[in-house]
Design a protein around this motif. Structure first.
Motif, PDB file in Angstrom:
ATOM      1  N   VAL A  26      -4.182  -4.764  -3.100  1.00 24.38           N
ATOM      2  CA  VAL A  26      -3.225  -3.956  -2.342  1.00 24.38           C
ATOM      3  C   VAL A  26      -3.099  -4.601  -0.973  1.00 24.38           C
ATOM      4  O   VAL A  26      -4.113  -4.867  -0.329  1.00 24.38           O
ATOM      5  N   GLU A  63       0.809  -1.224   0.000  1.00 23.48           N
ATOM      6  CA  GLU A  63       0.000   0.000   0.000  1.00 23.48           C
ATOM      7  C   GLU A  63       0.842   1.274   0.000  1.00 23.48           C
ATOM      8  O   GLU A  63       0.347   2.338  -0.358  1.00 23.48           O
ATOM      9  N   LYS A  75      -1.523  -4.723   3.037  1.00 20.15           N
ATOM     10  CA  LYS A  75      -1.127  -3.773   4.076  1.00 20.15           C
ATOM     11  C   LYS A  75       0.379  -3.663   4.094  1.00 20.15           C
ATOM     12  O   LYS A  75       1.101  -4.647   3.864  1.00 20.15           O
TER      13      LYS A  75
END
Ligand SMILES: *Cc1c(COP(=O)(O)O)cnc(C)c1O
Length: 392
Positions: A149, A130, A151
Motif C-alpha cells: 500500500v 491507501e 501513501k
C-alpha cells in the motif's frame, strides 16, 4: 431473538458516540431537489452528476426495453443470460473508452472484485493507493497476491514499492481515478511514467470520473491524454451514467479471460433489459449533449468558490466532489443535521469511511442544480456553520 447481543452492544456504542445513522428515504425521484420527511430540500449527496437518472431519453429507453424484452434475463451471462443488447453495450463502451473490448458487471463494486480476484495470484503483487475505494480493497483481499500500500498519491512511496517488488511475475498498480471522499484526481501521468519505467501494469477505477472528466466524460485516462497507456480502466454505470452497473475496458485478451474467470460475471445474473438499454442511451447522451458536462463544471466552480469564500476547508478537491472538513465525527453529523434544518441534504462522513479526525460533510453538485439552488445551499452552509462555530 437471542444471539445478536454482541452486535447490539456495538450499535449502542455508536449511538453514544453520535455516529449511528438512520437511512434517509427519498420520497421523490433523485434530482437537484428531493422530498425527505415531506419537505423539499436541495440534494447535495447524490452521484447523479449529470442528472441522467431521470433524463427523458434514459427513461424512455428503459420503458421500451422492458416492454419488448421483459423485466429480467433469467440467467447468468455464460449460460443463457446474454442478450444481443449486452454485447452491443460492451461494444459501445469499448469504442467510447478507445479500447479493444469491454465487459459489463452488475456493479462497479463487483467489477473491482471480479477483475482483481481473477487476474492476480501468489506470483503477483498489487500496489494500491491507501485511499482506494472499499471495492478495490475487498478485491485485493480475495487474491493470494503480494500486497503493497503506498501513501496517498505519493509517487516516492509508489516508486519505493516498485523497487522492492522486482521479483514478482506481474506488478499491478491500482488507483482510483478520482478519490471518492476527497475529490482529488490521481496523478496518472506520473503513475504511467513509473509503471513504464518499472514494467508494471496499471488499473484505474474511474467510478467518479465516468461522465465527469475527459472528452464527453471518457474518464481520467483520456483527461490526461493517456489513451492506450493504461492497461485496465474500470468504470461505473451507476453514478454519472445514472443507471446501474460497472465495466472494465481493456484488451481483448483480458476481456476473454474475465469471461472465463471473473466470478461475479460467471455466478450472478445479468442486467435486466431496461438497465442495459438505459446505459446504452446514456452513452449517446454523453456524446450528443456535451452541454451537460459543461454545466456540471460551471456549477462545481461556483459552489466550490462559494464554500471557500465562506471560510470552509475543502481540502484537495478538484472535482464536483467537495468535502467540507470539520474533523470531529459527531460534529460532522451534527453539521449535516443542521444543514437539513436549513433545507440542504449533505451527508456527514466519518470513520470508518474516512480516517479518524478527518470527518466531513461531503457535497456533490450536479448539472441539474440551478444557480439559485446552489446559492440557497451556500446560504444554508453559512447559517449552519456559524450556528455550530465551524466558521466565524
Ligand atoms: C462508487 C464506487 C464504486 C462502486 O460503484 P457501484 O457501481 O456503485 O457499485 C467503485 N469504485 C469507486 C472508486 C467508487 O467510488
Amino acid at each position: 431473538m437471542k444471539g445478536f447481543e454482541y452486535l447490539q452492544a456495538e450499535l449502542d456504542d455508536m449511538k453514544k458516540a453520535g455516529t449511528f445513522r438512520k437511512l434517509v428515504p427519498l420520497q421523490t425521484a433523485q434530482g437537484s431537489k428531493v422530498t425527505i420527511d415531506g419537505r423539499e430540500v436541495i440534494q447535495l449527496s447524490s452521484n447523479n452528476y449529470l442528472g441522467l437518472t431521470s433524463h427523458p431519453r434514459l427513461r424512455q429507453a428503459a420503458i421500451d426495453a422492458s416492454r419488448k424484452f421483459g423485466a429480467g434475463t433469467g440467467s447468468v451471462r455464460t449460460i443463457a443470460g446474454t442478450l444481443t443488447m449486452h454485447e452491443q453495450l460492451e461494444k459501445k463502451l469499448a469504442t467510447f473508452k478507445r479500447t479493444e473490448a469491454s465487459l459489463v458487471f452488475q456493479s462497479g463494486f463487483t467489477t473491482n472484485q471480479g477483475v482483481l480476484s481473477a487476474i492476480l495470484s501468489a506470483e503477483d503483487v498489487v500496489i494500491s493507493d491507501e485511499l482506494n475505494h472499499a471495492s478495490i480493497i475487498d478485491g485485493i483481499r480475495l487474491t493470494k497476491a503480494g500486497r503493497r500500500v503506498y501513501k496517498h498519491v505519493d509517487m516516492k512511496s509508489l516508486e519505493t514499492a516498485l523497487k522492492e517488488t522486482g521479483n514478482y511475475r506481474t506488478r499491478l498498480i491500482v488507483t482510483d481515478g478520482v478519490f471518492s471522499m476527497d475529490g482529488n484526481i490521481a496523478p496518472l501521468p506520473e503513475i504511467v511514467d513509473l509503471a513504464e519505467k518499472y514494467d508494471a501494469l496499471i488499473m484505474v477505477d474511474d467510478a467518479h470520473a465516468s461522465g465527469v472528466l475527459g472528452k464527453n466524460g471518457r474518464g481520467t485516462v483520456n483527461h490526461f491524454g493517456l489513451d492506450g497507456r493504461v492497461h485496465i480502466q474500470v468504470g461505473t454505470l451507476s453514478k454519472g451514467i445514472g443507471v446501474l452497473g460497472g465495466y472494465v475496458a481493456s484488451t481483448r485478451t483480458l476481456i476473454d479471460y474475465l469471461i472465463h474467470k471473473g466470478r461475479p460475471f460467471l455466478f450472478s445474473t445479468s442486467h435486466p433489459p431496461g438497465v442495459t438499454m438505459a446505459c446504452m442511451e446514456a452513452i449517446d447522451v454523453l456524446l450528443e449533449e456535451p452541454g451537460l458536462i459543461e454545466r456540471l463544471w460551471e456549477n462545481t466552480k461556483f459552489f466550490k468558490k462559494g464554500l471557500i469564500t465562506l471560510g470552509y476547508n475543502t481540502g484537495m478537491s478538484e472535482t464536483p466532489i467537495t468535502p467540507v472538513f470539520v474533523g470531529d465525527e459527531a460534529l460532522a453529523h451534527g453539521f449535516s443535521d443542521k444543514l437539513m434544518e436549513y433545507g440542504v441534504f449533505a451527508q456527514g462522513i466519518a470513520f470508518p469511511t474516512v480516517a479518524k479526525g478527518s470527518a466531513r460533510v461531503r457535497t456533490i453538485v450536479t448539472a441539474q442544480h440551478s444557480k439559485q439552488e446552489l446559492q440557497q445551499a451556500l446560504d444554508a452552509f453559512e447559517k449552519a456553520g456559524k450556528d455550530l462555530g465551524i466558521i466565524g
